[in-house]
Write a protein that holds these residues in place. Sequence first.
Motif, PDB file in Angstrom:
ATOM      1  N   PRO A  41      48.864  35.866  31.050  1.00  0.00           N
ATOM      2  CA  PRO A  41      50.207  35.733  31.617  1.00  0.00           C
ATOM      3  C   PRO A  41      50.863  34.426  31.191  1.00  0.00           C
ATOM      4  O   PRO A  41      50.212  33.390  31.112  1.00  0.00           O
ATOM      5  CB  PRO A  41      49.957  35.745  33.126  1.00  0.00           C
ATOM      6  CG  PRO A  41      48.672  36.493  33.285  1.00  0.00           C
ATOM      7  CD  PRO A  41      47.846  36.110  32.079  1.00  0.00           C
ATOM      8  N   GLU A  73      58.585  36.668  29.924  1.00  0.00           N
ATOM      9  CA  GLU A  73      57.415  36.703  30.791  1.00  0.00           C
ATOM     10  C   GLU A  73      56.466  37.766  30.253  1.00  0.00           C
ATOM     11  O   GLU A  73      56.892  38.866  29.907  1.00  0.00           O
ATOM     12  CB  GLU A  73      57.790  37.048  32.234  1.00  0.00           C
ATOM     13  CG  GLU A  73      56.556  37.146  33.124  1.00  0.00           C
ATOM     14  CD  GLU A  73      56.862  37.634  34.531  1.00  0.00           C
ATOM     15  OE1 GLU A  73      56.048  37.330  35.417  1.00  0.00           O
ATOM     16  OE2 GLU A  73      57.873  38.319  34.729  1.00  0.00           O
ATOM     17  N   ARG A  75      52.953  39.750  31.431  1.00  0.00           N
ATOM     18  CA  ARG A  75      52.009  39.980  32.524  1.00  0.00           C
ATOM     19  C   ARG A  75      51.578  41.438  32.474  1.00  0.00           C
ATOM     20  O   ARG A  75      52.423  42.332  32.352  1.00  0.00           O
ATOM     21  CB  ARG A  75      52.651  39.664  33.868  1.00  0.00           C
ATOM     22  CG  ARG A  75      51.674  39.780  35.016  1.00  0.00           C
ATOM     23  CD  ARG A  75      52.247  39.372  36.326  1.00  0.00           C
ATOM     24  NE  ARG A  75      53.694  39.520  36.372  1.00  0.00           N
ATOM     25  CZ  ARG A  75      54.401  39.478  37.469  1.00  0.00           C
ATOM     26  NH1 ARG A  75      53.810  39.292  38.611  1.00  0.00           N
ATOM     27  NH2 ARG A  75      55.693  39.621  37.449  1.00  0.00           N
TER      28      ARG A  75
END
Length: 139
Positions: A41, A73, A75
Amino acid sequence: MTYLKVEIVTPDGLSYTCDDAKLVVVRTIDGELGIMPGHTPIIAPLAIDEVRVKKERETTEQDIIATNGGIMEVRDDVLSIIADSAEKSTDIDVPRAERAKLRAEARIEEAKKEQDIDRLRRAEVALSRAINRINVSKK
């Protein structure tokens, strides 16, 4: 086989999506970064540049998207980018981008003559965006 899901969102909504990416290359403000499935992440600010999405390792074919900075981002094998604007290379209006480049160059000269640092910075950002769009349109 594991893939990376890629989503690029702008104020106009979902601008780009891909469910089967094998590699995504972005330019953060600290340098270039390659993202593959299983990446740890991360959240990072993006520079004005292109995002390259490659679906197969064995081919040179890739989607190229001009983005004007933003935030990325990663994740759980999902790469999300939030940007002011994003355009695939095939969707860029090149004459419009070239006109924007000329306008930005003129504004840079005016700002230098007037020694207006704020106007100069804004014009330099506009020039970077126009050049990015022109460069991506050629790929």
